[in-house]
Design a protein around this motif. Sequence first.
Motif, PDB file in Angstrom:
ATOM      1  N   CYS A 198     -10.628 -10.977   3.151  1.00  0.00           N
ATOM      2  CA  CYS A 198     -10.246  -9.657   3.656  1.00  0.00           C
ATOM      3  C   CYS A 198      -9.860  -8.778   2.480  1.00  0.00           C
ATOM      4  CB  CYS A 198      -9.050  -9.766   4.600  1.00  0.00           C
ATOM      5  SG  CYS A 198      -9.368 -10.858   5.985  1.00  0.00           S
ATOM      6  N   LYS A 232      -9.115  -4.715   0.905  1.00  0.00           N
ATOM      7  CA  LYS A 232      -8.691  -3.363   1.263  1.00  0.00           C
ATOM      8  C   LYS A 232      -8.813  -2.454   0.049  1.00  0.00           C
ATOM      9  CE  LYS A 232      -4.751  -0.865   3.228  1.00  0.00           C
ATOM     10  NZ  LYS A 232      -3.323  -0.893   3.564  1.00  0.00           N
ATOM     11  N   ASP A 269      -6.590  -8.680  -3.681  1.00  0.00           N
ATOM     12  CA  ASP A 269      -7.786  -9.016  -2.896  1.00  0.00           C
ATOM     13  C   ASP A 269      -8.935  -9.396  -3.825  1.00  0.00           C
ATOM     14  OD1 ASP A 269      -5.997  -8.059  -1.099  1.00  0.00           O
ATOM     15  OD2 ASP A 269      -7.220  -6.406  -0.362  1.00  0.00           O
ATOM     16  N   VAL A 318     -14.885  -8.696   4.101  1.00  0.00           N
ATOM     17  CA  VAL A 318     -14.755  -7.761   5.218  1.00  0.00           C
ATOM     18  C   VAL A 318     -13.613  -6.805   4.943  1.00  0.00           C
ATOM     19  CG1 VAL A 318     -13.298  -9.378   6.532  1.00  0.00           C
ATOM     20  CG2 VAL A 318     -14.494  -7.549   7.726  1.00  0.00           C
ATOM     21  N   SER A 319     -13.798  -5.552   5.368  1.00  0.00           N
ATOM     22  CA  SER A 319     -12.733  -4.574   5.212  1.00  0.00           C
ATOM     23  C   SER A 319     -12.654  -3.696   6.453  1.00  0.00           C
ATOM     24  CB  SER A 319     -12.994  -3.692   3.986  1.00  0.00           C
ATOM     25  OG  SER A 319     -11.868  -2.862   3.753  1.00  0.00           O
ATOM     26  N   VAL A 320     -11.432  -3.334   6.824  1.00  0.00           N
ATOM     27  CA  VAL A 320     -11.241  -2.336   7.864  1.00  0.00           C
ATOM     28  C   VAL A 320     -10.991  -1.029   7.132  1.00  0.00           C
ATOM     29  CG1 VAL A 320      -9.847  -1.585   9.827  1.00  0.00           C
ATOM     30  CG2 VAL A 320     -10.199  -4.040   9.396  1.00  0.00           C
ATOM     31  N   THR A 357      -5.054  -3.392  12.353  1.00  0.00           N
ATOM     32  CA  THR A 357      -5.926  -3.941  11.306  1.00  0.00           C
ATOM     33  C   THR A 357      -6.072  -5.448  11.466  1.00  0.00           C
ATOM     34  OG1 THR A 357      -5.275  -2.196   9.787  1.00  0.00           O
ATOM     35  CG2 THR A 357      -6.175  -4.188   8.801  1.00  0.00           C
ATOM     36  N   LEU A 377      -9.411  -7.665  12.333  1.00  0.00           N
ATOM     37  CA  LEU A 377      -9.890  -8.722  11.437  1.00  0.00           C
ATOM     38  C   LEU A 377      -9.945 -10.062  12.173  1.00  0.00           C
ATOM     39  CD1 LEU A 377      -8.005  -7.624   8.197  1.00  0.00           C
ATOM     40  CD2 LEU A 377     -10.496  -7.641   8.522  1.00  0.00           C
ATOM     41  N   SER A 411      -6.917 -13.786   1.723  1.00  0.00           N
ATOM     42  CA  SER A 411      -6.513 -12.383   1.618  1.00  0.00           C
ATOM     43  C   SER A 411      -5.600 -12.256   0.415  1.00  0.00           C
ATOM     44  CB  SER A 411      -5.777 -11.938   2.878  1.00  0.00           C
ATOM     45  OG  SER A 411      -4.446 -12.380   2.820  1.00  0.00           O
ATOM     46  N   ARG A 444      -1.932 -11.218  -1.286  1.00  0.00           N
ATOM     47  CA  ARG A 444      -0.569 -11.455  -0.781  1.00  0.00           C
ATOM     48  C   ARG A 444       0.010 -10.189  -0.171  1.00  0.00           C
ATOM     49  NH1 ARG A 444       3.727 -12.716  -5.431  1.00  0.00           N
ATOM     50  NH2 ARG A 444       5.167 -12.073  -3.817  1.00  0.00           N
ATOM     51  N   GLN A 445      -0.391  -9.016  -0.669  1.00  0.00           N
ATOM     52  CA  GLN A 445       0.047  -7.757  -0.088  1.00  0.00           C
ATOM     53  C   GLN A 445      -0.822  -6.641  -0.630  1.00  0.00           C
ATOM     54  OE1 GLN A 445       4.010  -8.478  -1.771  1.00  0.00           O
ATOM     55  NE2 GLN A 445       4.040  -6.347  -2.402  1.00  0.00           N
ATOM     56  N   ASP A 457       0.826  -0.037   1.000  1.00  0.00           N
ATOM     57  CA  ASP A 457       1.945  -0.174   1.944  1.00  0.00           C
ATOM     58  C   ASP A 457       2.923  -1.276   1.554  1.00  0.00           C
ATOM     59  OD1 ASP A 457       0.967  -2.678   3.040  1.00  0.00           O
ATOM     60  OD2 ASP A 457      -0.449  -1.530   4.239  1.00  0.00           O
ATOM     61  N   ASP A 458       2.529  -2.163   0.633  1.00  0.00           N
ATOM     62  CA  ASP A 458       3.406  -3.251   0.164  1.00  0.00           C
ATOM     63  C   ASP A 458       3.902  -4.177   1.278  1.00  0.00           C
ATOM     64  OD1 ASP A 458       3.372  -2.496  -2.521  1.00  0.00           O
ATOM     65  OD2 ASP A 458       5.161  -1.236  -2.334  1.00  0.00           O
ATOM     66  N   GLY A 499       2.412  -6.822   3.187  1.00  0.00           N
ATOM     67  CA  GLY A 499       2.140  -8.263   3.145  1.00  0.00           C
ATOM     68  C   GLY A 499       2.253  -8.933   4.502  1.00  0.00           C
ATOM     69  N   PRO A 538      -2.082 -10.833   6.769  1.00  0.00           N
ATOM     70  CA  PRO A 538      -2.556 -12.223   6.846  1.00  0.00           C
ATOM     71  C   PRO A 538      -1.765 -13.075   7.852  1.00  0.00           C
ATOM     72  CG  PRO A 538      -2.090 -11.574   4.557  1.00  0.00           C
ATOM     73  CD  PRO A 538      -1.688 -10.430   5.403  1.00  0.00           C
TER      74      PRO A 538
END
Lengths: 318, 270
Positions: free
Chosen positions: B7, B9, B48, B70-72, B105, B109, B124, B126-127, B131-132, B134, B137
Motif C-alpha cells: 500500500c 501513498k 512506503d 496499490v494506492s487510494v 482509505t 484497501l 505498508s 509505518r506511517q 497525517d502522521d 500510522g 495498516p
Amino acid sequence: MTGEIVACTWSNDRANAHTAAPELITAARALAAPVRWLAVNPPHDAAATAETYGAAALDRLSDAALLRASPDALVEAIAQHAAARAPRLLLVPQTFDARLVAPRVAHRLGAGVVMNAIAIAEDGGVRVTASAYGGDTRAVYALGDRTGVIAVMPGAVEATAAPSPSPVHTADVTADLSGAGERVRVLEPARSEGARLEDADVIVAGGRGLGSAANFRLVEELAGALGGMAAASRPIVDDGWVDSSRQIGLTGKVVRPSLYVAVGVSGASQHMAGCSAARTIVAVNRDRDAAIFRHARFGIVGDCVEIVPELIRAAREA
Amino acid sequence: MIRIVVCIKEVPDPDAVNSYAVAGRLTIGDDGRSLVQSAIARLTNAYDEQAIEAALRIRDAGVECAITAVSVGDDCAAMLKRAAALGADEIAAITPPPESDWHATAALLAAYIRQRGDVDLVLSGRQASDDDQGVVPALIGEALGVPVVTIARAIAVAAHGAGHAARVTRVTPDGDETVEVTLPAVVTVSSELGQPRYPTAARSMAARKMQPHVIAHDALVPPDGLAPRVRLERMYVPEAGGACEFIAGDTPAALASALFERLRAEGIVR
Ligand SMILES: Cc1cc2nc3c(=O)[nH]c(=O)nc-3n(C[C@H](O)[C@H](O)[C@H](O)COP(=O)(O)OP(=O)(O)OC[C@H]3O[C@@H](n4cnc5c(N)ncnc54)[C@H](O)[C@@H]3O)c2cc1C
Ligand SMILES: Nc1ncnc2c1ncn2[C@@H]1O[C@H](COP(=O)(O)O)[C@@H](O)[C@H]1O
C-alpha cells in the motif's frame, strides 16, 4: 452511547503506561463529563490516583493473559470494556503499543481514531487537535457523533489535581479472553538496556552535523560529564552510528528532560516532536539559521567537533 | 508463489515542507484544510518506498512472489508506474470518495485486497508523513481479520505448514524484537530497513507502458461504508519558538566557559 469518558492505561512485562493516567484523567475532566479510568493490570495506588485527579470511577482489570505484552489480548480486553460502557471518548496514552492498540480497538467499536492528539475540546461536538506533517502543522479533526478513540501525546496535557477530592467508585472487572489467542509469536524478545531515555534528566543528542560515527563518542562523553544520557537524530540511527533505541523524535522516543543539548542537529520538526517539551534546550550548530535555534534557549554557533570537547571540559570543572 | 500487496501513498516532500516551515512560508490554502504547495513536489511516502523495498528483498531472497502496488488517491499513476519500475508486477489506483478519512482509505484497501484474493502479505509504511497517523495498516488488519506486525526493519518469508510464515525483526523502544506470524498478515515497514533501491533503466522503460488498473470507490465499498468518521476541519501552522540567547566568545574554550557560566547562573546545571 453515554456521555462518559474512559481513560485507559495498561502495564505488562514490557511497558508501564499508568504513569500517563494523571494526564489523561485531567484531559477528560476538562471536558466536563464523568471520567472512568480503566486500569489494566493496575498499580497499587490506583484508587488514590483516581481520587487525586478526579476520576469518578476506577475499573481494575487484572488477568494473567494481559501480563505478557500481547496486543491481541489487550485489544480484546479494552474493546470488550468499551463496548459495554459505550463511552463518548476512549483516551489512551500514545505509547509504542498504543499505535497498534488504538486503531484496532477503534475498528472493533466502529469508532473514529485520532493519534498524536495534543488538545481535546468540546463545543457542539468533540474536536481533537493533533500534530501533522511531523509537527509543522496542527490539524483539527471533528468526530461527529461517533465514539472517538484518541491517543494523547505524552506531555501534551499537564496533570492537575481535581479541585476537591470526591469519592471514587472502584470495581474489579473481568474480560473474556478465551477467544483472543495471540497470533504473533515472539521468537526473540527485545532486551531492554537498563536506563531509559524517557527517565533521563539530562540528554545530549547528536545529529548528522557530527560528521562521523566516531564523533558520537563526544556526545557520549558530554552526556557522561553532565550525568545524563546520549541520544540521536534519525539519520545517524539510519546510518548505523547509533542503536535505534537512542532515536528521539516523531518516530523515536518522546522525552522531557530538564536539559536537552542538541549537537549538530538541524531541529527538523520530526526531531523536535520528541524533545520540544524539554525545560531548557541548548544547541550547538554551525548554521546560525538552523531551525534548532528557534527552540533553543541558549545557542552556540560553531563547529561541534571543536566545541564539544570544550563543553566536556567545562562540564567537568564543576 | 506468494502474493504481496504493497500500500503506497503520495505525500508532499516532507523536507520541502520543513524548509517552508523554517522559512516561515508554510501557508494553508483557502479551504483551510490543505497546504499551499504548488512548489512542493509530491513523492511516494518514504516508508512506503521501504515497504516496496521489503517486498523486493523477499523476492531477492528466492521466494517466488507476485507484487501488487496499490494506492487510494487521484492522479497517482506516475507514482504507481515508479513502483512498477522498481519491480511491482501489477499496479492499481483506487479513486477515493469526495470526503474521505483514514477509515475510508483502510476500508477501500481491505476491500481491494479481499477482492484481489489469495493475498498472503500486505506491506505498508509505518506511517504517512502528511497525517502522521500510522493507523491505516492496523485498520486493514482488523477489517481482514488478520494479524498486524508493526515497525519492521527486516522481513523473511518461509514455508510454514501448508502455507507460509513471516519472520519479522521489529524496532521497539527497547531494541529489536524478532517475531513470527503465519500468513496472511499485515506488516508495516520502518526506515531502519535501509536505503531503497532505484529503478533500473530497462524496467523504467517497460513500466512506462503499464497503466494502473483504476477502480472506483463504489465498486469496492458501498457509500455508507465510507462515511468519514474523522473530519479534517482545519489546519494551521503553529507559532515558532521563542528567542535564543546566542553565546559570544572568540574561541571554543571561551564559548564553552561562557555557556556554562550562564547555565550555572540559571541553576540549569550545578
Ligand atoms: C515521517 C518522518 C519521520 C521522521 N522521524 C524522525 C525522528 O523520529 N527523529 C529525527 O531526528 N528525525 C526524524 N525524521 C527526519 C527529520 O525530518 C530530519 O531529516 C532529521 O531530524 C535531520 O537530522 P539531523 O538534524 O541530524 O541532520 P541534518 O538535517 O543533516 O542536519 C545536520 C545539522 O548539523 C549542522 N552541522 C553540520 N556540520 C556541523 C558541524 N561541524 N558543527 C555543528 N553543526 C554542524 C548543520 O548546520 C545542520 O543543521 C523524520 C522524517 C520523516 C519524514
Ligand atoms: N491513500 C492511501 N493509499 C495507499 N496506502 C495508504 C494510503 N494511506 C495510507 N496508506 C498506507 O498506510 C500507511 C500508514 O498511513 P497513515 O495511517 O495515513 O499514517 C502508509 O504508510 C501507507 O502504506
